[in-house]
Design a protein around this motif. Structure first.
Motif, PDB file in Angstrom:
ATOM      1  N   GLY A   1       0.819  -1.209   0.000  1.00  0.00           N
ATOM      2  CA  GLY A   1       0.000   0.000   0.000  1.00  0.00           C
ATOM      3  C   GLY A   1       0.850   1.256   0.000  1.00  0.00           C
ATOM      4  O   GLY A   1       1.965   1.274  -0.538  1.00  0.00           O
ATOM      5  N   PHE A   2       0.309   2.310   0.629  1.00  0.00           N
ATOM      6  CA  PHE A   2       1.004   3.598   0.707  1.00  0.00           C
ATOM      7  C   PHE A   2       1.054   4.035   2.163  1.00  0.00           C
ATOM      8  O   PHE A   2       0.030   4.042   2.854  1.00  0.00           O
ATOM      9  N   ALA A   3       2.263   4.384   2.629  1.00  0.00           N
ATOM     10  CA  ALA A   3       2.461   4.865   3.989  1.00  0.00           C
ATOM     11  C   ALA A   3       2.229   6.376   4.003  1.00  0.00           C
ATOM     12  O   ALA A   3       2.819   7.110   3.196  1.00  0.00           O
ATOM     13  N   VAL A   4       1.362   6.801   4.934  1.00  0.00           N
ATOM     14  CA  VAL A   4       0.901   8.195   4.932  1.00  0.00           C
ATOM     15  C   VAL A   4       0.893   8.770   6.349  1.00  0.00           C
ATOM     16  O   VAL A   4       1.014   8.050   7.332  1.00  0.00           O
ATOM     17  N   HIS A   5       0.723  10.144   6.407  1.00  0.00           N
ATOM     18  CA  HIS A   5       0.368  10.804   7.660  1.00  0.00           C
ATOM     19  C   HIS A   5      -1.156  10.696   7.775  1.00  0.00           C
ATOM     20  O   HIS A   5      -1.885  11.287   6.966  1.00  0.00           O
ATOM     21  N   PHE A   6      -1.640   9.966   8.775  1.00  0.00           N
ATOM     22  CA  PHE A   6      -3.088   9.711   8.829  1.00  0.00           C
ATOM     23  C   PHE A   6      -3.879  11.007   8.958  1.00  0.00           C
ATOM     24  O   PHE A   6      -4.998  11.137   8.445  1.00  0.00           O
ATOM     25  N   ALA A   7      -3.304  12.005   9.640  1.00  0.00           N
ATOM     26  CA  ALA A   7      -4.037  13.256   9.864  1.00  0.00           C
ATOM     27  C   ALA A   7      -4.329  13.993   8.555  1.00  0.00           C
ATOM     28  O   ALA A   7      -5.317  14.741   8.459  1.00  0.00           O
ATOM     29  N   GLU A   8      -3.502  13.787   7.538  1.00  0.00           N
ATOM     30  CA  GLU A   8      -3.705  14.483   6.270  1.00  0.00           C
ATOM     31  C   GLU A   8      -4.906  13.941   5.502  1.00  0.00           C
ATOM     32  O   GLU A   8      -5.359  14.554   4.532  1.00  0.00           O
ATOM     33  N   LEU A   9      -5.429  12.776   5.913  1.00  0.00           N
ATOM     34  CA  LEU A   9      -6.567  12.190   5.181  1.00  0.00           C
ATOM     35  C   LEU A   9      -7.888  12.353   5.924  1.00  0.00           C
ATOM     36  O   LEU A   9      -8.888  11.766   5.527  1.00  0.00           O
ATOM     37  N   GLU A  10      -7.898  13.158   6.991  1.00  0.00           N
ATOM     38  CA  GLU A  10      -9.125  13.299   7.782  1.00  0.00           C
ATOM     39  C   GLU A  10     -10.296  13.823   6.954  1.00  0.00           C
ATOM     40  O   GLU A  10     -11.451  13.455   7.178  1.00  0.00           O
ATOM     41  N   SER A  11     -10.003  14.654   5.963  1.00  0.00           N
ATOM     42  CA  SER A  11     -11.078  15.255   5.163  1.00  0.00           C
ATOM     43  C   SER A  11     -11.342  14.505   3.863  1.00  0.00           C
ATOM     44  O   SER A  11     -12.212  14.901   3.072  1.00  0.00           O
ATOM     45  N   ALA A  12     -10.618  13.424   3.621  1.00  0.00           N
ATOM     46  CA  ALA A  12     -10.729  12.726   2.330  1.00  0.00           C
ATOM     47  C   ALA A  12     -12.111  12.113   2.155  1.00  0.00           C
ATOM     48  O   ALA A  12     -12.692  11.536   3.084  1.00  0.00           O
ATOM     49  N   SER A  13     -12.652  12.208   0.943  1.00  0.00           N
ATOM     50  CA  SER A  13     -13.956  11.621   0.610  1.00  0.00           C
ATOM     51  C   SER A  13     -13.973  11.353  -0.890  1.00  0.00           C
ATOM     52  O   SER A  13     -13.144  11.893  -1.639  1.00  0.00           O
ATOM     53  N   PRO A  14     -14.939  10.583  -1.371  1.00  0.00           N
ATOM     54  CA  PRO A  14     -15.026  10.347  -2.819  1.00  0.00           C
ATOM     55  C   PRO A  14     -15.230  11.631  -3.595  1.00  0.00           C
ATOM     56  O   PRO A  14     -14.762  11.780  -4.726  1.00  0.00           O
TER      57      PRO A  14
ATOM     58  N   PRO B   1       8.364   3.707   7.782  1.00  0.00           N
ATOM     59  CA  PRO B   1       9.224   4.868   8.067  1.00  0.00           C
ATOM     60  C   PRO B   1       8.728   5.621   9.295  1.00  0.00           C
ATOM     61  O   PRO B   1       7.515   5.741   9.529  1.00  0.00           O
ATOM     62  N   ASP B   2       9.672   6.151  10.078  1.00  0.00           N
ATOM     63  CA  ASP B   2       9.297   6.855  11.309  1.00  0.00           C
ATOM     64  C   ASP B   2       8.438   8.082  11.035  1.00  0.00           C
ATOM     65  O   ASP B   2       7.661   8.517  11.888  1.00  0.00           O
ATOM     66  N   ALA B   3       8.577   8.640   9.838  1.00  0.00           N
ATOM     67  CA  ALA B   3       7.896   9.904   9.538  1.00  0.00           C
ATOM     68  C   ALA B   3       6.407   9.746   9.258  1.00  0.00           C
ATOM     69  O   ALA B   3       5.682  10.742   9.162  1.00  0.00           O
ATOM     70  N   VAL B   4       5.893   8.518   9.101  1.00  0.00           N
ATOM     71  CA  VAL B   4       4.479   8.296   8.798  1.00  0.00           C
ATOM     72  C   VAL B   4       3.864   7.372   9.851  1.00  0.00           C
ATOM     73  O   VAL B   4       4.577   6.762  10.650  1.00  0.00           O
ATOM     74  N   ASP B   5       2.524   7.268   9.819  1.00  0.00           N
ATOM     75  CA  ASP B   5       1.871   6.548  10.911  1.00  0.00           C
ATOM     76  C   ASP B   5       0.660   5.716  10.492  1.00  0.00           C
ATOM     77  O   ASP B   5      -0.167   5.339  11.329  1.00  0.00           O
ATOM     78  N   ALA B   6       0.528   5.423   9.216  1.00  0.00           N
ATOM     79  CA  ALA B   6      -0.573   4.572   8.771  1.00  0.00           C
ATOM     80  C   ALA B   6      -0.267   4.057   7.372  1.00  0.00           C
ATOM     81  O   ALA B   6       0.577   4.621   6.649  1.00  0.00           O
ATOM     82  N   VAL B   7      -0.960   2.982   6.988  1.00  0.00           N
ATOM     83  CA  VAL B   7      -0.811   2.416   5.652  1.00  0.00           C
ATOM     84  C   VAL B   7      -2.199   2.238   5.044  1.00  0.00           C
ATOM     85  O   VAL B   7      -3.118   1.720   5.691  1.00  0.00           O
ATOM     86  N   VAL B   8      -2.343   2.653   3.798  1.00  0.00           N
ATOM     87  CA  VAL B   8      -3.583   2.464   3.052  1.00  0.00           C
ATOM     88  C   VAL B   8      -3.318   1.415   1.982  1.00  0.00           C
ATOM     89  O   VAL B   8      -2.358   1.539   1.212  1.00  0.00           O
ATOM     90  N   LYS B   9      -4.164   0.373   1.926  1.00  0.00           N
ATOM     91  CA  LYS B   9      -3.876  -0.709   0.986  1.00  0.00           C
ATOM     92  C   LYS B   9      -3.973  -0.225  -0.461  1.00  0.00           C
ATOM     93  O   LYS B   9      -4.787   0.632  -0.809  1.00  0.00           O
ATOM     94  N   TYR B  10      -3.158  -0.811  -1.284  1.00  0.00           N
ATOM     95  CA  TYR B  10      -2.955  -0.363  -2.657  1.00  0.00           C
ATOM     96  C   TYR B  10      -4.254  -0.351  -3.458  1.00  0.00           C
ATOM     97  O   TYR B  10      -4.505   0.562  -4.249  1.00  0.00           O
ATOM     98  N   GLU B  11      -5.111  -1.358  -3.242  1.00  0.00           N
ATOM     99  CA  GLU B  11      -6.293  -1.539  -4.093  1.00  0.00           C
ATOM    100  C   GLU B  11      -7.308  -0.410  -3.977  1.00  0.00           C
ATOM    101  O   GLU B  11      -8.150  -0.234  -4.879  1.00  0.00           O
TER     102      GLU B  11
END
Length: 418
Positions: A56-69, A106-116
């Motif tokens: 998947g993709f390793a991300v900062h989880f806080a940056e996706l709080e507003s994500a929607s379709p 990586p220490d700089a991120v805190d979540a993983v979103v699966k690739y699919e």
């Protein structure tokens, strides 16, 4: 003359005369199915680092709080981390890292979103691409944490625990490559009878092949012991005494078959009595009433009947628990289930009877037990085709089809609780 005792008394008597054998160390792979003789500890945290549970993709989880379709959050893929690699560079706002299953997070991120579930906006999803996320993600999502399964120094397998195949892998991952276990008992198997010949020979008139030794050795091996088939002993007290005395000096447990009744050529009882201590001669079961047990030169000696089914039942019910105790096991009885009897059974013997049987489920999902039609104690094939022993209690009470009856499962480990 020894009096006939119950099965429970017989088992308790034999178990009281055996103890766990000395501890030996063996490679972890060879320890599968054995009992750990000490607590086993991990030398590192398991896992030693936080890693991704999937591609998947390793991300900062806080940056996706507003994500929607309707309003996906786009990010630039700046690096890729494969299993075995490490990425310790910075990951800024609006950036993510492509990561593979098992790769360190990586220490700089805190979540993983699966690739699919991630849309590739441009590129191929690898570094230099831009991707879009259409939903928020939880903190530490799809992350397997460092020390999630064990911490360095923590007991991962306890003393007395049976090591399974998964346990072998677990121990290997914890750095445990050698395991202390109780030594498997060395069992001498002796068949008695002037009529016996080796299985490699074609029997001449009056002779039969020595099949009991092979069956009993297989039973001992199945119980975790190390069996040795010794030469056939002729029907004389002198020959049997010499064979038993020699075996008792060299082995941890001696099992004989044949010569356990009261005929003119049945010598195991007087042999054990003359060489050591005779403790038991008959048990209130069928098949297998004649069960001789004693101690010679400090070694348990068990004399089974010559009939195959009688020998098998005695081994399964009395000897097997003793061999397991010698290896440090703490569970000694096979699981028992209650099933419906498939047909009427008229009881003609007051002893506790063990019927070689087949257990199955009917269309309604109920357990049904079908005793083999031929219960002759001289047959091996019936036992081969049975998966349980149905128990007819002491007394002369017969049972009709559909009656509940307890069944000992022969193909399920003693560690299983039903």
């Amino acid at each position: 003359m020894q009096e006939m005792i119950s099965l429970e008394e017989a088992r308790e008597l034999v178990m009281s005369r055996v103890e766990p054998l000395p501890v030996e160390t063996m490679p972890v792979l060879d320890a599968v199915g054995r009992v750990a003789a000490a607590d086993l500890r991990s030398d590192i945290d398991i896992s030693p680092f936080a890693h991704s549970a999937m591609d998947g993709f390793a991300v900062h989880f806080a940056e996706l709080e507003s994500a929607s379709p309707e309003a996906p959050v786009e990010m630039d893929v700046i690096a890729e981390v494969a299993a075995g690699d490490v990425y310790d560079g910075p990951i800024g706002a609006g950036q993510c890292v492509r990561i593979m299953t098992g790769a360190p997070l990586p220490d700089a991120v805190d979540a993983v979103v699966k690739y699919e579930i991630v849309e590739v906006v441009c590129g191929d999803g690898k570094p230099g691409s831009r991707v879009a996320f259409a939903a928020p993600v939880a903190h530490r999502n799809n992350v397997r944490e460092a020390g999630e399964e064990a911490r360095a120094g923590e007991v991962v397998v306890e003393k007395g625990e049976v090591i399974g195949s998964a346990g072998v892998g677990f121990l290997a991952g914890c750095g445990v490559v050698e395991v202390p276990t109780h030594r498997g008992p060395r069992v001498a198997v002796i068949s008695i009878g002037s009529e016996l010949v080796d299985p490699t020979e074609v029997p001449t008139p009056g002779k039969i092949r020595n099949s009991n030794s092979y069956a009993l050795a297989a039973c001992a091996q199945s119980a975790g012991a190390v069996p040795t088939i010794l030469p056939i002993v002729e029907d004389t007290q002198e020959a049997l005494a010499a064979a038993v005395s020699a075996a008792a000096d060299e082995y941890d447990f001696v099992v004989t078959s044949g010569g356990a009744s009261n005929g003119d050529f049945d010598f195991i009882k007087p042999v054990v009595e003359s060489l050591g201590e005779l403790l038991m001669t008959t048990v209130n079961i069928r098949p297998g009433k004649a069960q001789t047990f004693g101690v010679v030169n400090g070694t348990p000696v068990f004399g089974l009947p010559g009939n195959p089914a009688a020998a098998y039942v005695g081994f399964e019910l009395i000897i097997r628990p003793a061999l397991r105790k010698m290896q440090g096991y703490t569970h000694f009885e096979r699981p028992v289930v209650t099933a419906k009897l498939s047909r009427d059974y008229k009881k003609k013997d007051s002893r506790r009877i063990f019927l070689r049987s087949t257990l199955y489920r009917n269309d309604e999902g109920d357990y049904v037990v079908a005793p083999a039609k031929n219960q002759s104690s001289g047959l091996f094939g019936v036992i081969q085709r049975s998966n349980c022993m149905a128990i007819m209690p002491e007394g002369l009470e017969s049972r009709t089809a559909g009656s509940p009856i307890e069944c000992i499962l022969l193909d399920v480990s003693e560690e299983v609780s039903l």
